[in-house]
Design a protein around this motif. Structure first.
Motif, PDB file in Angstrom:
ATOM      1  N   LYS A  22      49.022   3.809   7.161  1.00  0.00           N
ATOM      2  CA  LYS A  22      47.978   4.892   6.548  1.00  0.00           C
ATOM      3  C   LYS A  22      46.676   4.139   7.235  1.00  0.00           C
ATOM      4  CE  LYS A  22      46.475   3.958   2.385  1.00  0.00           C
ATOM      5  NZ  LYS A  22      44.990   3.764   2.334  1.00  0.00           N
ATOM      6  N   ARG A 121      32.142   0.415  -3.673  1.00  0.00           N
ATOM      7  CA  ARG A 121      32.471   0.774  -2.442  1.00  0.00           C
ATOM      8  C   ARG A 121      31.290   1.366  -1.561  1.00  0.00           C
ATOM      9  NH1 ARG A 121      38.439   1.976  -2.004  1.00  0.00           N
ATOM     10  NH2 ARG A 121      38.356   1.203   0.184  1.00  0.00           N
ATOM     11  N   ASN A 124      26.648   1.049   3.026  1.00  0.00           N
ATOM     12  CA  ASN A 124      25.140   0.687   3.411  1.00  0.00           C
ATOM     13  C   ASN A 124      25.346  -0.058   4.951  1.00  0.00           C
ATOM     14  OD1 ASN A 124      26.509  -1.472   2.054  1.00  0.00           O
ATOM     15  ND2 ASN A 124      25.041  -2.548   2.587  1.00  0.00           N
ATOM     16  N   LEU A 125      26.470  -0.659   5.370  1.00  0.00           N
ATOM     17  CA  LEU A 125      26.630  -1.214   6.397  1.00  0.00           C
ATOM     18  C   LEU A 125      26.981  -0.395   7.769  1.00  0.00           C
ATOM     19  CD1 LEU A 125      28.892  -4.470   5.480  1.00  0.00           C
ATOM     20  CD2 LEU A 125      26.355  -4.210   5.578  1.00  0.00           C
ATOM     21  N   SER A 162      33.334  -5.730   7.203  1.00  0.00           N
ATOM     22  CA  SER A 162      33.850  -4.389   6.508  1.00  0.00           C
ATOM     23  C   SER A 162      34.648  -3.913   7.736  1.00  0.00           C
ATOM     24  CB  SER A 162      32.676  -3.612   6.278  1.00  0.00           C
ATOM     25  OG  SER A 162      33.159  -2.192   6.292  1.00  0.00           O
ATOM     26  N   VAL A 163      35.952  -3.483   7.132  1.00  0.00           N
ATOM     27  CA  VAL A 163      36.990  -2.785   7.932  1.00  0.00           C
ATOM     28  C   VAL A 163      36.183  -1.414   8.341  1.00  0.00           C
ATOM     29  CG1 VAL A 163      39.355  -1.693   8.019  1.00  0.00           C
ATOM     30  CG2 VAL A 163      38.745  -3.951   7.210  1.00  0.00           C
ATOM     31  N   GLY A 164      35.939  -0.617   7.456  1.00  0.00           N
ATOM     32  CA  GLY A 164      35.489   0.719   7.733  1.00  0.00           C
ATOM     33  C   GLY A 164      34.254   0.741   8.653  1.00  0.00           C
ATOM     34  N   ASP A 304      44.929  -5.948  -0.038  1.00  0.00           N
ATOM     35  CA  ASP A 304      45.703  -4.882  -0.443  1.00  0.00           C
ATOM     36  C   ASP A 304      47.255  -5.282  -0.861  1.00  0.00           C
ATOM     37  OD1 ASP A 304      44.596  -2.579   2.171  1.00  0.00           O
ATOM     38  OD2 ASP A 304      43.823  -3.110   0.283  1.00  0.00           O
ATOM     39  N   VAL A 326      37.736  -9.770  -2.383  1.00  0.00           N
ATOM     40  CA  VAL A 326      37.164  -8.816  -1.470  1.00  0.00           C
ATOM     41  C   VAL A 326      36.469  -7.685  -2.227  1.00  0.00           C
ATOM     42  CG1 VAL A 326      37.848  -6.940   0.095  1.00  0.00           C
ATOM     43  CG2 VAL A 326      38.723  -9.201   0.256  1.00  0.00           C
ATOM     44  N   ARG A 370      47.341   0.603  -5.053  1.00  0.00           N
ATOM     45  CA  ARG A 370      48.110  -0.752  -4.834  1.00  0.00           C
ATOM     46  C   ARG A 370      48.503  -1.129  -6.278  1.00  0.00           C
ATOM     47  NH1 ARG A 370      49.773   0.206   0.248  1.00  0.00           N
ATOM     48  NH2 ARG A 370      47.734   0.639   1.394  1.00  0.00           N
TER      49      ARG A 370
END
Ligand code: EPZ
Length: 418
Positions: A22, A121, A124-125, A162-164, A304, A326, A370
């Motif tokens: 996903k 969540r 800002n980054l 940050s992953v996103g 996750d 996290v 999750r």
């Protein structure tokens, strides 16, 4: 709203096919906005979140055809640059439309996602990075308005890996003028999957998978033709399903790549996890051992998998500590597990799990993706009947999970809402 009903206590046996990831398929679908033409994406999981992205993409003007191999996306005729609140609020990853639309069209209007069950969540980054690349960002009645006449590559230091934000900025930088360096970037395998697909489109990217990613901007990209990597979190969830029921299952379509942290902790808990020719073999022990975990950005223990691992530790022969670093509110599953007899106490971001001899079936409520999985796992091990409500959370991230578990011998069924 549908419910899932489980009669627990059966050791799982047999084999299960792991779907596409996903958290890779979502950014990959947004990456198609970077180039006109026909994109082909294979091994796309059938999930609610994927349906949401398809609605967003068609809302922009893309045309999508699904066939048994995956999706064909024609991103040539984009007429709208707006991601509406009613879709974005159902899936925060919609913010990943911002960078690609801005990079290709010089403008984008995306609703602020708002918070969710596991935390505030913020984005800002994402926004700070886009401004460093030359975008003009304004907030207008709950929407982010982004404009840029010419994006220019630049060094960007991310305050958090940050992953996103890494994904959004990496996609944007592929069409910026000059070099962008993302420092303190996320190292998750889904970032590498996205970088592989962007390179397939003609992007110039190095360093993905490390905390420093170099992107050399190009004038235009070509359509992608790419296969989504296996879902390591779905795989990890099924590993725990075998472990918590004392079962013996084979996971097909996945390997143990990128699973070191989880597998190491499963081994400590007494679970046998082995890479075999056909996939991954997982055997649960007679008695689970207590294990301490602390979630961290990759390659640390994945956040996750925290809720699922907590369900497992609730049956261990001793006390475990689980620290969530996290997200600020990712213990929503605890009070539901307590309803099933789990002995868990929370102190801030740390949970102490004192293993019990057995869990007791009960009616429980899913609160987030999750957490839903953790309740399913607890129900598989519990005596008697567990009824899980609000399973729409589950459908966001697991493809046909009750069918896959039925195929492993679980007594589980979905009951449509009356
Ligand atoms: C991705 O979310 C995943 N989602 C999450 O999976 C996963 O838990 C998370 O990465 C961490 O691995 C998708 O890939 C679609 P982050 P994302 O930005 O990108 C803070 C699941 O269950 N932060 O790495 O939103 C943030 O609040 C989902 O499949 C800022 O402060 O995660 C969080 O505390 C849940 N400002 C931390 O960073 C920002 O601009 C990590 O968030 C961005 C993030």
């Amino acid at each position: 709203m549908d419910k899932i009903v489980i009669h627990g206590g059966r050791p799982l046996t047999g084999e299960v096919a792991i779907s596409g990831a996903k958290n890779s398929a979502l950014p990959l679908l947004f990456a198609t906005l970077l180039a006109s033409g026909i994109h082909r994406l294979r091994n796309v999981p059938r999930l609610r979140d994927i349906d949401t992205v398809e609605k967003l993409l068609t809302g922009f003007g893309a045309r999508i055809v699904a066939d048994r191999n995956g999706l064909e996306i024609d991103a040539g005729a984009i007429e709208s640059l707006e991601a509406p609140y009613e879709l974005v609020r159902t899936m925060r990853a919609s913010v990943l439309a911002l960078g690609p639309l801005l990079a290709r069209f010089g403008r984008a209007r995306v609703s602020l996602p708002g918070g969710c069950a596991i935390g505030a969540r913020p984005i800002n980054l994402h926004l700070k990075g886009l401004e460093i690349l030359g975008a003009e960002i304004t907030l207008d009645h709950g929407y982010v308005e982004a404009k840029a006449t010419q994006l220019r590559g630049a060094p960007i230091y991310l305050d958090m890996p940050s992953v996103g934000a890494t994904e959004n900025l990496m996609m944007t930088a592929t069409l910026a003028q000059g070099e962008t360096i993302l420092e303190n970037a996320a190292c998750e395998p889904e970032i590498v999957d996205l970088a592989n697909a962007l390179r397939d489109m003609g992007a110039v990217i190095e360093g993905d998978g490390s905390d420093k990613i170099h992107i050399q901007g190009v004038d235009a990209l070509a359509p992608l033709d790419y296969q989504v990597m296996p879902d390591r979190i779905e795989a990890g969830t099924f590993m725990i399903a075998a472990a918590i029921t004392g079962g013996n299952i084979l996971l097909r379509g996945c390997t143990l790549e990128h699973q070191d942290a989880l597998v190491s902790k499963l081994h400590q808990a007494g679970v046998d996890v082995e890479l075999v020719a056909e996939g991954v073999r997982v055997r649960g022990p007679q008695q689970l051992q207590p294990v301490n975990i602390k979630t961290l950005p990759h390659p640390g223990f994945p956040t996750d998998m925290q809720a699922q691992f907590m369900a497992l530790m609730s049956l261990a022969g001793g006390t475990s500590t689980i620290t969530e670093t996290v997200f600020e509110n990712r213990f929503m599953h605890v009070c539901e597990l307590q309803r099933m007899g789990a002995n868990i106490s929370i102190d801030g971001r740390c949970a102490t799990v004192r293993g019990v001899r057995e869990l007791l079936g009960a009616p429980v409520m899913a609160t987030d993706l999750r957490a839903s999985a953790s309740l399913i796992l607890a129900g598989l091990a519990a005596d008697n009947t567990t009824e899980i409500s609000r399973v729409y959370h589950l459908d966001r991230g697991y493809e046909r999970i009750e069918e896959k578990l039925q195929g492993l011998g679980a007594d589980i069924r979905r009951v449509a809402a009356q």
